[in-house]
Design a protein around this motif. Structure first.
Motif, PDB file in Angstrom:
ATOM      1  N   THR A 161      13.006   9.600 -12.268  1.00 19.41           N
ATOM      2  CA  THR A 161      14.196  10.452 -12.210  1.00 19.41           C
ATOM      3  C   THR A 161      15.389   9.764 -12.866  1.00 19.41           C
ATOM      4  O   THR A 161      16.144  10.381 -13.640  1.00 19.41           O
ATOM      5  CB  THR A 161      14.530  10.802 -10.752  1.00 19.41           C
ATOM      6  OG1 THR A 161      13.423  11.498 -10.167  1.00 19.41           O
ATOM      7  CG2 THR A 161      15.768  11.687 -10.674  1.00 19.41           C
ATOM      8  N   GLU A 162      15.568   8.476 -12.583  1.00 21.55           N
ATOM      9  CA  GLU A 162      16.659   7.713 -13.199  1.00 21.55           C
ATOM     10  C   GLU A 162      16.496   7.657 -14.720  1.00 21.55           C
ATOM     11  O   GLU A 162      17.484   7.730 -15.468  1.00 21.55           O
ATOM     12  CB  GLU A 162      16.692   6.297 -12.626  1.00 21.55           C
ATOM     13  CG  GLU A 162      17.148   6.213 -11.178  1.00 21.55           C
ATOM     14  CD  GLU A 162      18.655   6.333 -11.038  1.00 21.55           C
ATOM     15  OE1 GLU A 162      19.379   5.904 -11.956  1.00 21.55           O
ATOM     16  OE2 GLU A 162      19.100   6.880 -10.015  1.00 21.55           O
ATOM     17  N   ALA A 163      15.254   7.526 -15.181  1.00 23.77           N
ATOM     18  CA  ALA A 163      14.999   7.495 -16.621  1.00 23.77           C
ATOM     19  C   ALA A 163      15.401   8.816 -17.271  1.00 23.77           C
ATOM     20  O   ALA A 163      16.028   8.834 -18.341  1.00 23.77           O
ATOM     21  CB  ALA A 163      13.521   7.204 -16.889  1.00 23.77           C
ATOM     22  N   LEU A 164      15.064   9.926 -16.630  1.00 22.44           N
ATOM     23  CA  LEU A 164      15.418  11.235 -17.166  1.00 22.44           C
ATOM     24  C   LEU A 164      16.929  11.446 -17.152  1.00 22.44           C
ATOM     25  O   LEU A 164      17.500  11.990 -18.110  1.00 22.44           O
ATOM     26  CB  LEU A 164      14.724  12.333 -16.363  1.00 22.44           C
ATOM     27  CG  LEU A 164      13.210  12.427 -16.565  1.00 22.44           C
ATOM     28  CD1 LEU A 164      12.575  13.283 -15.465  1.00 22.44           C
ATOM     29  CD2 LEU A 164      12.883  13.011 -17.936  1.00 22.44           C
ATOM     30  N   GLN A 165      17.576  11.036 -16.079  1.00 24.60           N
ATOM     31  CA  GLN A 165      19.030  11.164 -16.008  1.00 24.60           C
ATOM     32  C   GLN A 165      19.704  10.319 -17.086  1.00 24.60           C
ATOM     33  O   GLN A 165      20.693  10.746 -17.700  1.00 24.60           O
ATOM     34  CB  GLN A 165      19.520  10.757 -14.623  1.00 24.60           C
ATOM     35  CG  GLN A 165      19.120  11.734 -13.519  1.00 24.60           C
ATOM     36  CD  GLN A 165      19.469  11.235 -12.126  1.00 24.60           C
ATOM     37  OE1 GLN A 165      19.762  10.050 -11.937  1.00 24.60           O
ATOM     38  NE2 GLN A 165      19.430  12.125 -11.151  1.00 24.60           N
ATOM     39  N   SER A 166      19.182   9.131 -17.331  1.00 23.78           N
ATOM     40  CA  SER A 166      19.736   8.265 -18.377  1.00 23.78           C
ATOM     41  C   SER A 166      19.548   8.905 -19.745  1.00 23.78           C
ATOM     42  O   SER A 166      20.454   8.873 -20.585  1.00 23.78           O
ATOM     43  CB  SER A 166      19.063   6.894 -18.338  1.00 23.78           C
ATOM     44  OG  SER A 166      19.311   6.232 -17.115  1.00 23.78           O
ATOM     45  N   PHE A 167      18.382   9.492 -19.973  1.00 30.07           N
ATOM     46  CA  PHE A 167      18.109  10.144 -21.260  1.00 30.07           C
ATOM     47  C   PHE A 167      19.107  11.274 -21.500  1.00 30.07           C
ATOM     48  O   PHE A 167      19.668  11.405 -22.589  1.00 30.07           O
ATOM     49  CB  PHE A 167      16.689  10.685 -21.288  1.00 30.07           C
ATOM     50  CG  PHE A 167      16.319  11.344 -22.592  1.00 30.07           C
ATOM     51  CD1 PHE A 167      15.822  10.596 -23.644  1.00 30.07           C
ATOM     52  CD2 PHE A 167      16.480  12.712 -22.763  1.00 30.07           C
ATOM     53  CE1 PHE A 167      15.494  11.196 -24.854  1.00 30.07           C
ATOM     54  CE2 PHE A 167      16.151  13.325 -23.966  1.00 30.07           C
ATOM     55  CZ  PHE A 167      15.659  12.563 -25.008  1.00 30.07           C
ATOM     56  N   ASN A 168      19.326  12.091 -20.470  1.00 31.97           N
ATOM     57  CA  ASN A 168      20.240  13.216 -20.629  1.00 31.97           C
ATOM     58  C   ASN A 168      21.691  12.774 -20.688  1.00 31.97           C
ATOM     59  O   ASN A 168      22.555  13.536 -21.140  1.00 31.97           O
ATOM     60  CB  ASN A 168      20.006  14.225 -19.509  1.00 31.97           C
ATOM     61  CG  ASN A 168      18.749  15.047 -19.746  1.00 31.97           C
ATOM     62  OD1 ASN A 168      18.738  15.920 -20.596  1.00 31.97           O
ATOM     63  ND2 ASN A 168      17.685  14.751 -19.023  1.00 31.97           N
ATOM     64  N   GLY A 169      21.967  11.550 -20.252  1.00 29.50           N
ATOM     65  CA  GLY A 169      23.293  10.965 -20.418  1.00 29.50           C
ATOM     66  C   GLY A 169      23.416  10.185 -21.718  1.00 29.50           C
ATOM     67  O   GLY A 169      24.413   9.510 -21.949  1.00 29.50           O
ATOM     68  N   ARG A 170      22.363  10.257 -22.564  1.00 33.67           N
ATOM     69  CA  ARG A 170      22.305   9.573 -23.858  1.00 33.67           C
ATOM     70  C   ARG A 170      22.381   8.047 -23.716  1.00 33.67           C
ATOM     71  O   ARG A 170      22.886   7.353 -24.589  1.00 33.67           O
ATOM     72  CB  ARG A 170      23.384  10.095 -24.799  1.00 33.67           C
ATOM     73  CG  ARG A 170      23.178  11.558 -25.188  1.00 33.67           C
ATOM     74  CD  ARG A 170      24.297  12.085 -26.071  1.00 33.67           C
ATOM     75  NE  ARG A 170      23.973  13.407 -26.578  1.00 33.67           N
ATOM     76  CZ  ARG A 170      24.125  14.545 -25.880  1.00 33.67           C
ATOM     77  NH1 ARG A 170      24.603  14.483 -24.638  1.00 33.67           N
ATOM     78  NH2 ARG A 170      23.804  15.700 -26.403  1.00 33.67           N
ATOM     79  N   CYS A 171      21.879   7.551 -22.599  1.00 27.48           N
ATOM     80  CA  CYS A 171      21.807   6.103 -22.375  1.00 27.48           C
ATOM     81  C   CYS A 171      20.352   5.692 -22.571  1.00 27.48           C
ATOM     82  O   CYS A 171      19.580   5.562 -21.606  1.00 27.48           O
ATOM     83  CB  CYS A 171      22.296   5.753 -20.969  1.00 27.48           C
ATOM     84  SG  CYS A 171      24.020   6.186 -20.662  1.00 27.48           S
ATOM     85  N   TYR A 172      19.954   5.499 -23.807  1.00 26.54           N
ATOM     86  CA  TYR A 172      18.539   5.358 -24.126  1.00 26.54           C
ATOM     87  C   TYR A 172      17.977   3.987 -23.761  1.00 26.54           C
ATOM     88  O   TYR A 172      16.793   3.863 -23.459  1.00 26.54           O
ATOM     89  CB  TYR A 172      18.305   5.690 -25.598  1.00 26.54           C
ATOM     90  CG  TYR A 172      18.809   7.073 -25.950  1.00 26.54           C
ATOM     91  CD1 TYR A 172      18.384   8.189 -25.226  1.00 26.54           C
ATOM     92  CD2 TYR A 172      19.754   7.266 -26.953  1.00 26.54           C
ATOM     93  CE1 TYR A 172      18.859   9.464 -25.512  1.00 26.54           C
ATOM     94  CE2 TYR A 172      20.241   8.532 -27.247  1.00 26.54           C
ATOM     95  CZ  TYR A 172      19.794   9.622 -26.525  1.00 26.54           C
ATOM     96  OH  TYR A 172      20.275  10.877 -26.798  1.00 26.54           O
ATOM     97  N   LEU A 173      18.804   2.965 -23.799  1.00 23.94           N
ATOM     98  CA  LEU A 173      18.350   1.664 -23.311  1.00 23.94           C
ATOM     99  C   LEU A 173      18.017   1.750 -21.828  1.00 23.94           C
ATOM    100  O   LEU A 173      16.973   1.274 -21.373  1.00 23.94           O
ATOM    101  CB  LEU A 173      19.430   0.600 -23.539  1.00 23.94           C
ATOM    102  CG  LEU A 173      19.592   0.060 -24.954  1.00 23.94           C
ATOM    103  CD1 LEU A 173      20.829  -0.823 -25.024  1.00 23.94           C
ATOM    104  CD2 LEU A 173      18.368  -0.723 -25.387  1.00 23.94           C
ATOM    105  N   ALA A 174      18.915   2.377 -21.072  1.00 27.24           N
ATOM    106  CA  ALA A 174      18.679   2.535 -19.637  1.00 27.24           C
ATOM    107  C   ALA A 174      17.452   3.392 -19.377  1.00 27.24           C
ATOM    108  O   ALA A 174      16.690   3.144 -18.432  1.00 27.24           O
ATOM    109  CB  ALA A 174      19.912   3.157 -18.968  1.00 27.24           C
TER     110      ALA A 174
END
Length: 213
Positions: A73-86
């Motif tokens: 879930t955190e990975a998906l939220q990071s992706f949608n926040g454009r935080c690709y390293l995270a």
């Protein structure tokens, strides 16, 4: 409604089309962006639709480990926040957790190599890929005995190597960058890895070690 619409704007899924409208604002049109059209058309493992992605994972893995789901879930939220390293780091942690659950189940089984795996799990390590390498050594002699191609070398090693790069290299201050396309690929193949780990876990759970008197 307005909150939902502007949320979609923030995610880059819709925009206000002012083409041909002059200076007036009373008849601007809401339009789907290129990303919005792709998501609306559906597709396999679309990370821009995190709820749909997670629902599909839960359907395919009904007893999905709670920590794996948390990190995914955190990975998906990071992706949608454009935080690709995270994104990659969190996805790597999810993969590591899924592997460790499987490895512990293997160590507690009667499958050949289980005792050696118990010792490997007790060793202090700097990264989980070293433990993965040891697991592959133990499982290789009995790979043909595993059902449904669960230990297919090409698939497992290719996925694990990709996850290793995201977990070990991105998780340290090396300066390595991850772009959107790379993060999307990682999220697209992650469910295959998680299904494999869960299937192996279930297989080992069916073969518990005998309790010594």
């Amino acid at each position: 409604m307005w909150e939902a619409l502007w949320g979609l704007v923030g995610e880059g899924l819709v925009y206000l089309d002012t083409a041909g409208q002059g200076s007036g604002t009373d008849n601007w049109q809401w339009r789907l962006s290129s990303d919005g059209r792709r998501i609306a058309n559906g597709g396999s493992w679309e990370p821009r639709d995190p709820e749909g992605y997670l629902d599909r994972v839960r359907r395919q893995i009904p007893d999905l480990d709670g920590l794996v789901e948390l990190y995914l879930t955190e990975a998906l939220q990071s992706f949608n926040g454009r935080c690709y390293l995270a994104t990659s780091v969190m996805l790597g942690v999810a993969a590591e957790r899924a592997f460790l659950v499987m490895a512990a189940c293997y160590a507690a089984s009667s499958v050949p190599g289980a005792r050696a795996m118990t010792k490997e799990l007790a060793r202090p390590r700097g990264n989980y890929f070293a433990l993965w390498t040891e697991f592959r050594k133990r499982i290789e002699p009995i790979r043909q005995d595993l059902p449904n191609g669960l230990a297919d070398s090409l698939t497992l090693d290719a996925i694990a190597d990709l996850i290793r790069l995201t977990r070990n290299e991105v998780g340290h201050p090396t300066g390595r960058q991850i772009d959107e396309d790379t993060a999307r690929v990682h999220l697209t193949i992650a469910p295959t890895y998680l299904r494999k780990m869960r299937a192996l876990t279930a297989h080992f759970a069916e073969k518990p070690a005998e309790v010594e008197a």
